[in-house]
Design an enzyme around this catalytic site. Structure first.
Site, PDB file in Angstrom:
ATOM      1  N   ASP A  48      -8.678   4.442  -3.434  1.00  0.00           N
ATOM      2  CA  ASP A  48      -9.681   4.698  -2.390  1.00  0.00           C
ATOM      3  C   ASP A  48     -10.946   5.320  -2.969  1.00  0.00           C
ATOM      4  O   ASP A  48     -11.294   6.474  -2.698  1.00  0.00           O
ATOM      5  CB  ASP A  48      -9.087   5.616  -1.321  1.00  0.00           C
ATOM      6  CG  ASP A  48      -7.936   4.952  -0.576  1.00  0.00           C
ATOM      7  OD1 ASP A  48      -7.848   3.712  -0.595  1.00  0.00           O
ATOM      8  OD2 ASP A  48      -7.119   5.683   0.014  1.00  0.00           O
TER       9      ASP A  48
ATOM     10  N   GLU B  39       2.934   4.762  -4.243  1.00  0.00           N
ATOM     11  CA  GLU B  39       3.138   5.717  -5.347  1.00  0.00           C
ATOM     12  C   GLU B  39       4.558   6.326  -5.369  1.00  0.00           C
ATOM     13  O   GLU B  39       5.045   6.542  -6.500  1.00  0.00           O
ATOM     14  CB  GLU B  39       2.096   6.854  -5.256  1.00  0.00           C
ATOM     15  CG  GLU B  39       0.672   6.413  -5.470  1.00  0.00           C
ATOM     16  CD  GLU B  39       0.075   5.731  -4.239  1.00  0.00           C
ATOM     17  OE1 GLU B  39      -0.859   4.944  -4.429  1.00  0.00           O
ATOM     18  OE2 GLU B  39       0.553   5.956  -3.124  1.00  0.00           O
TER      19      GLU B  39
ATOM     20  N   ASP C 270       0.835  -1.202   0.000  1.00  0.00           N
ATOM     21  CA  ASP C 270       0.000   0.000   0.000  1.00  0.00           C
ATOM     22  C   ASP C 270       0.872   1.257   0.000  1.00  0.00           C
ATOM     23  O   ASP C 270       2.040   1.225   0.415  1.00  0.00           O
ATOM     24  CB  ASP C 270      -0.904  -0.008   1.229  1.00  0.00           C
ATOM     25  CG  ASP C 270      -2.137   0.864   1.061  1.00  0.00           C
ATOM     26  OD1 ASP C 270      -2.353   1.377  -0.058  1.00  0.00           O
ATOM     27  OD2 ASP C 270      -2.899   1.025   2.040  1.00  0.00           O
TER      28      ASP C 270
END
Length: 795
Positions: free
Chosen positions: A473, A408, A405
């Protein structure tokens, strides 16, 4: 000459090019030279190097004067092949003539133009230039091209008219529109059936004609000025070629195609075990449970980077994982690349020197949502080894999969320095190298296990490391659901066939039963089935109202029944690069109305699906592609190909149709994929007297061995159906891999849907057989003792 692009034809091509499209008046031709495998063209401000990978893939690099050519590609894995081409030069132009892409380079004014099968594909506009601290490569477009690409975004299928930022960034709570999401890609695909891949890592922009000047422009802060042009005769061929260039997704473990129990998040070992027990009591199939960040800390803030079980909340993780595994349920853990200064591992991370640096070569620390942090420098070999050692230890404990998670990275200050460059130079490939670290670690330490690597961000080619992306999300809203098919369809075109969503939506405490059910019904026909959400409203169906639970259970059970079909799709993706979710224009590439459609799509070859993405609707208009007739999957009603019909919506399913003549491998009911075997397999054939000759495929292996197909540890069942003069003939052929001596298939149940009438006789390899039948289906027990089995059904 291969196609005669010389003389009169060359003059015509050049005149057309000059009269319509701009060129670069300041770039002057100097000299050219044909070398083995490439052509080098010198101009006044640098040089071009062109080389073929295959007849349908060509690479062009511009090296400005004073720069050295950087051969490093993070995306490309294909080695250039020996592609014969004819090189010619005359006072006006240089031509490269091959069996695939041809190139014409005009000298005055200078311009590079590409052709395929005698048709112009695309041309450079000014080519390379610099403006406003950005390095650019621009191209000419025709006025009617539809453009796709740029990674995961929600903008409508046709992305022409947008200037897309190439910077992986989370968009919390997005709905029906999002200009920038976690996974950007420097890739453009055109309705003219070509793709341009800009082979460069640093951040930038992809301008898809935002000024409406029929121009496509790649913009970057630095790096390579290299792009590959990929073409194909069909969309399937184009995606095949692009994934040949950048790599293909290895087969996931079979369990990854089952249902996941997941939320943000489970706080304790007891909660995990009770939740899984609830699934099994309700007889809702489940294959994995995902533990979010509470596995390493009681609080959201301040504990990220601990990367070890919190023994207060999870006192016996080994036993928990073991007990779950005995029930057929795998354990997946979340990990992040951030080591907080308050975490248990901070001092270790500093001492081991595995963190990204500041200008003084000290660990770069900064604040973000979870606390004050450093960032693991995934580009530093010693940092990769340190990180992998944690994965290895937990994998030995029994952890079966990984969730990466915030990769990026979610917050990535541009002043931060990595082992191989600045933050902005490597930002978009951070997730790529993170996935590579885990994938290669498994290959070395756990060579008998297929890794499961769920990640939010990556780069072009990350699919070859088994990276399974999701769409971030998304809000729990109808707008959030509406965006999901588009995102997955786009990413499938760009090589990332497993893009999927948090089923039910992630962000917001929206308890909407209809939305939840429709999202889970859509999930049956998306790559990974994983309900996940903030915990205030449960994401797991076992904690929803009774009528919601029943509808969710029905959807999940169908997902498991489709396991052999989905697994065969995964196989085709791994060897051909074909998307699991496919746009309708794959069926009708000349029908430009379909180039903007995302509310209907193909699930593999056989299914046409139309998700319900609006509330309070009782009917939906469906277009049925003209390539075949289509049958309602649930009631058998026939719809003529090329027609449009209004269908009534049902609570228990979304509109789903099967192609006439399709062979659909299915399974008997399962509670986990651990129960699956060849004995569970059924073959469903959807009879259509107009279908002519059709084919189908079932791929089968043990569901866990890496590269089982490449090793020869597999078998295939090939199906062929033909209706002629009132008789239906079905031929089943077994193909065993070199390591398989005995087939797992001794017999199979064949279901023939819509038979029309009771047959006069049924023969299997010439022997008359008895069978069961109803008005809507014919059921035949077919022995498979021979390599080829022929079933003849006479009416």
């Amino acid at each position: 000459m291969k196609k005669g692009i010389s003389g009169y034809f060359l003059v015509v091509f050049l005149c057309l090019s000059f009269s319509v499209f701009p060129q670069n008046p300041d770039r002057l031709f100097v000299a050219s030279e044909s070398k083995p495998g490439s052509v080098e063209i010198r101009v006044n401000d640098g040089k071009y190097v062109l080389k073929y990978y295959t007849p349908e893939i060509i690479e062009t690099s511009f090296i400005p004067e004073g720069e050295e050519y950087d051969e490093t590609s993070h995306a490309v894995v294909l080695d250039p092949q020996e592609v014969p081409f004819e090189y010619q030069e005359n006072p006006e132009a240089i031509t490269l003539d091959s069996d695939g892409i041809d190139v014409v380079v005009s000298k005055t004014p200078f311009q590079v133009t590409y052709y395929y099968k005698g048709e112009k594909i695309i041309s450079e506009n000014r080519g390379y230039s610099e403006e406003n601290d950005l390095q650019k490569i621009d191209f000419n477009l025709n006025e009617t091209e539809v453009l796709y690409g740029g990674g995961a975004r929600a903008l409508g299928m046709n992305r022409r008219g947008n200037r897309l930022q190439l910077y992986n960034r989370a968009h919390y709570g997005y709905g029906s529109k999002s200009e920038l999401l976690n996974y950007t890609l420097p890739v453009v695909l055109s309705s003219e059936k070509y793709a341009l891949h800009f082979d460069n890592a640093p951040i930038g922009f992809l301008d898809l004609d935002s000024n409406f000047e029929n121009t496509l422009t790649y913009e970057t802060i630095s790096g390579r000025k290299t792009y590959q042009l990929v073409v194909g005769k069909t969309w399937e061929n184009l995606v095949f070629n692009y994934t040949l260039l950048t790599g293909r997704q290895p087969m996931p473990p079979r369990w990854a195609l089952g249902n996941f129990s997941s939320r943000f998040g489970y706080h304790s070992q007891e909660e995990v075990l009770n939740t899984v027990q609830k699934f099994q009591e309700e007889e809702i199939p489940v294959d994995a449970v995902i533990l979010d960040l509470f596995w390493f800390g009681k609080e959201i803030m301040g504990t990220m980077g601990n990367l070890a079980f919190d023994r207060d909340s999870f006192p016996e993780p080994d036993k928990m994982i073991y007990d779950l595994r005995k029930k057929g349920v795998k354990t997946v853990l979340v990990t992040e690349p951030f080591i907080l200064t308050t975490s248990n591992r901070w001092e270790e991370a500093v001492a081991e020197d595995i963190l990204a640096k500041d200008s003084l070569q000290k660990p770069f620390t900064y604040d973000f949502y979870f606390g004050n942090t450093g960032l693991i420098d995934i580009f530093d070999p010693k940092a990769r080894e340190w990180f992998w050692n944690i994965y290895e230890e937990l994998s030995e404990m029994g952890v079966a999969g990984w969730w990466g998670d915030l990769g990026e990275p979610e917050v990535h200050p541009e002043e931060l320095l990595h082992f191989t460059g600045t933050a902005n130079e490597v930002h978009n490939i951070y997730g790529h190298y993170w996935a590579k670290t885990i994938f290669e670690g498994y290959k070395e330490k756990f060579p008998e296990q297929r890794p499961f690597i769920l990640m939010r961000a990556g780069a072009a080619g990350s699919q070859r490391y088994g990276l399974i992306p999701w769409s971030g999300d998304v809000s729990r809203s109808w707008g959030g659901l509406k965006a999901q098919p588009e995102i997955s369809l786009q990413m499938g075109l760009q090589g990332l066939a497993y893009m999927h969503s948090d089923l039910g939506g992630f962000a917001g405490d929206n308890l909407n039963d209809d939305l939840y059910v429709r999202w889970l019904q859509y999930g049956v026909f998306q790559p990974i089935y994983r309900p996940h959400a903030q915990e205030a409203v449960p994401s797991e169906p076992v904690f929803r109202a009774a009528h919601v639970k029943e509808l969710a259970k029905k959807a999940i059970e169908l997902r498991y029944r489709l396991l052999p079909y989905n697994y065969t799709m995964a196989f085709r993706n791994s060897v051909e690069g074909q998307p699991l979710m496919r746009p309708l224009f794959f069926e009708e590439p000349e029908n430009f109305k379909l180039y903007s459609v995302s509310n209907e799509y193909l699930w593999g070859d056989s299914f046409l699906v139309s998700p319900v993405v609006k509330p309070n609707t009782s009917e939906k208009e469906i277009y049925f592609p003209g390539s075949s007739n289509w049958f309602d999957f649930y009631d058998g009603k026939k719809y003529t190909g090329g027609s449009t019909a209004v269908v009534q919506l049902k609570d228990g399913s979304i509109p789903t149709f099967v192609r006439g003549g399709a062979f659909v491998p299915m399974s008997k009911p399962l509670q986990t994929t651990e129960e699956f075997s060849a004995e569970n397999v059924e073959i469903h054939y959807f009879y259509d007297e107009e279908a002519g000759e059709t084919k189908g495929l079932l791929y089968h292996d043990d569901g866990k061995t890496p590269e089982a197909y490449e090793k020869g540890d597999y078998e295939l069942l090939n199906f062929r159906g033909k209706n002629e003069n009132g008789a239906l003939t079905i031929i089943i052929t077994k193909e065993l891999g070199s390591m398989r001596k005995v087939s797992d298939f001794s017999a199979i149940d064949l279901f023939i849907h819509n038979p029309g009438s009771k047959p006069a006789s049924i023969e299997i390899n010439g022997r008359v057989m008895k069978t069961g039948s109803t008005q809507t289906e014919l059921i035949i027990k077919v022995p498979l003792h021979q390599k080829t089995t022929t079933i003849s059904i006479n009416n």
